[in-house]
Design an enzyme around this catalytic site. Structure first.
Site, PDB file in Angstrom:
ATOM      1  N   GLY A 231      -3.822  -5.931   6.229  1.00  0.00           N
ATOM      2  CA  GLY A 231      -4.950  -5.089   6.588  1.00  0.00           C
ATOM      3  C   GLY A 231      -5.841  -5.663   7.665  1.00  0.00           C
TER       4      GLY A 231
ATOM      5  N   THR B  60       0.176   0.350   6.394  1.00  0.00           N
ATOM      6  CA  THR B  60       0.549  -0.558   5.320  1.00  0.00           C
ATOM      7  C   THR B  60       0.755  -1.933   5.942  1.00  0.00           C
ATOM      8  OG1 THR B  60       2.173  -0.947   3.568  1.00  0.00           O
ATOM      9  CG2 THR B  60       2.997   0.069   5.574  1.00  0.00           C
ATOM     10  N   GLY B  61       0.641  -2.959   5.135  1.00  0.00           N
ATOM     11  CA  GLY B  61       0.830  -4.310   5.669  1.00  0.00           C
ATOM     12  C   GLY B  61      -0.474  -5.078   5.693  1.00  0.00           C
TER      13      GLY B  61
ATOM     14  N   ARG C 159     -12.166 -10.017  -1.066  1.00  0.00           N
ATOM     15  CA  ARG C 159     -11.458  -9.620   0.165  1.00  0.00           C
ATOM     16  C   ARG C 159     -11.143  -8.113   0.120  1.00  0.00           C
ATOM     17  NH1 ARG C 159      -6.298  -7.050   1.437  1.00  0.00           N
ATOM     18  NH2 ARG C 159      -5.746  -7.682   3.530  1.00  0.00           N
ATOM     19  N   VAL C 160     -11.426  -7.434   1.206  1.00  0.00           N
ATOM     20  CA  VAL C 160     -11.109  -6.012   1.333  1.00  0.00           C
ATOM     21  C   VAL C 160     -10.199  -5.840   2.543  1.00  0.00           C
ATOM     22  CG1 VAL C 160     -12.082  -3.738   1.854  1.00  0.00           C
ATOM     23  CG2 VAL C 160     -13.240  -5.238   0.222  1.00  0.00           C
ATOM     24  N   GLY C 161      -9.142  -5.081   2.366  1.00  0.00           N
ATOM     25  CA  GLY C 161      -8.211  -4.845   3.470  1.00  0.00           C
ATOM     26  C   GLY C 161      -8.528  -3.557   4.217  1.00  0.00           C
ATOM     27  N   ASP C 162      -7.513  -3.031   4.853  1.00  0.00           N
ATOM     28  CA  ASP C 162      -7.684  -1.819   5.666  1.00  0.00           C
ATOM     29  C   ASP C 162      -7.692  -0.538   4.832  1.00  0.00           C
ATOM     30  OD1 ASP C 162      -4.994  -2.427   5.024  1.00  0.00           O
ATOM     31  OD2 ASP C 162      -4.304  -0.949   6.478  1.00  0.00           O
TER      32      ASP C 162
ATOM     33  N   THR D 184       0.783  -1.230   0.000  1.00  0.00           N
ATOM     34  CA  THR D 184       0.000   0.000   0.000  1.00  0.00           C
ATOM     35  C   THR D 184       0.817   1.283   0.000  1.00  0.00           C
ATOM     36  OG1 THR D 184      -1.406  -1.233   1.491  1.00  0.00           O
ATOM     37  CG2 THR D 184      -1.874   1.125   1.271  1.00  0.00           C
TER      38      THR D 184
HETATM   39  N1  GLY Z   1      -2.781  -2.926   3.606  1.00  0.00           N
HETATM   40  C1  GLY Z   1      -3.263  -3.421   2.405  1.00  0.00           C
HETATM   41  C2  GLY Z   1      -4.169  -4.544   2.521  1.00  0.00           C
HETATM   42  O1  GLY Z   1      -4.167  -5.253   3.494  1.00  0.00           O
HETATM   43  O2  GLY Z   1      -4.907  -4.784   1.592  1.00  0.00           O
END
Ligand code: GLY
Length: 348
Positions: A262, A259-260, A236-239, A208
């Protein structure tokens, strides 16, 4: 009685003075009259340097932080060598490139898209969600339809290189997504799991882009955009598109982004937590460290194999970062910082 009235009046005046300085009365870190660093822009990872340069073009002319962060993160979104953001992002396990992004301004306005396909500049769609709809978040086909209605053209985001990586992954189809992380020695799991970061020609091996900025007027904004975890489950949706998790801006206090992995950030509503800790008087680095520590406390074993990094700036332009594993860095550009890359301290 006279003394007590005098004391109460003095206390009220001093609280009001602090509020006028943009800080709640119980917060300590901002001394009235102290000089703030502005403009300033900060981004996650080394690809943040190119993004910062684009943002700086806006900031140096006295432009708004919101315009700067949008212009900035559009650079990695369009970069075909970057497989973790925008065009050419690694697809999900069905071979579809799905993007997550969000943006937030100094007034608390925000917009977001999740699982958006076929549009390189997810961040610009997120901004239009903020500006043109009464909503904050659009997802999937709804986000795409909205983008098309705003004049965006449908594109193929899956480049031959990303497709090759996906087809390689398909050979085993092990659903153990390796989070993109610079420190390639962090996990023994990588030896038995397909690692997209080892593909020849990979220029970037992290994820990210989160960007936060303060403009010459002292206003903050932030943006965050990603193609998310490589070969994730479809949907799938991250942070990154979640306001408060991947990004948070409070113009009185500061801004943070992450970042990382999520899932770990969402669990603690990480960026909002970092901003609230700064409100309580934590320095940006200490606030990021506390957020990382909470992730570890929730599940120390799980945290050992993951990467998460937070980046924060306070109203004064002081900044800091903290991450789980070594390898996370961020780029800073201001009149005093020549787009330097700074290593975040790590928990492990
Ligand atoms: N930080 C990006 C994700 O987990 O999608």
């Amino acid at each position: 009685m006279q003394d007590r009235r005098h004391f109460l009046k003095a206390a009220a005046l001093s609280a009001a003075a602090l509020s006028l300085d943009g800080v709640s009365s119980h917060a300590a870190p901002y001394v009235k009259g102290s000089k703030a660093i502005k403009p300033i822009v900060l981004s996650t990872w080394d690809f943040g340097r190119a993004a910062n340069l684009a943002a700086w073009e806006v900031l140096k002319k006295g432009g708004r932080a919101l315009d700067a962060v949008e212009a900035g993160v559009k650079v990695p979104e369009a970069d075909p060598n970057n497989h973790t953001v925008g065009y050419s992002g690694y697809p999900d396990r069905d071979g579809r490139v799905t993007l997550d992004a969000c943006i937030m301004d100094e007034l608390g306005n925000c917009g977001s898209v999740a699982a958006l396909e076929h549009i390189t500049h997810a961040i610009s769609v997120a901004r239009l969600v903020m500006e043109k709809t009464p909503h904050i978040m659009l997802v999937g086909d709804g986000a795409l339809q909205f983008a098309l209605s705003q004049g965006f053209k449908k594109e193929n985001l899956l480049t031959p290189e990303s497709e090759k990586a996906w087809r390689e992954w398909l050979k085993k189809s092990e659903y153990k997504p390796v989070m993109n992380i610079e420190n390639s020695s962090y996990s023994t799991e990588k030896e038995t799991t397909f690692n997209p970061l080892k593909l020849p020609g990979n220029v970037y091996n992290h994820d990210t882009i989160g960007m936060v900025a303060i403009d010459a007027a002292g206003n903050l904004s932030g943006a965050c955009t990603t193609s998310g975890m490589a070969f994730k489950l479809h949907g799938r949706v991250g942070d990154s598109p979640i306001i408060g998790a991947g990004l948070y801006v409070d113009n009185e206090v500061g801004a943070a982004t992450s970042t990382g992995v999520g899932e770990e950030v969402i669990r603690i509503v990480g960026s909002h937590l970092v901003v609230e800790l700064m409100r309580q008087g934590y320095s940006p680095e200490k606030a990021c460290k506390e957020a990382v520590t909470r992730i570890v406390k929730k599940n120390p074993e799980r945290a050992k194999g993951l990467q998460v990094g937070f980046l924060a700036v306070n109203k004064k332009g002081e900044h800091g970062a903290y991450c789980l594993q070594k390898g996370f860095n961020y780029a800073v550009l201001s009149n005093d910082s020549n787009n330097v890359l700074i290593d975040g301290k790590s928990y492990f």
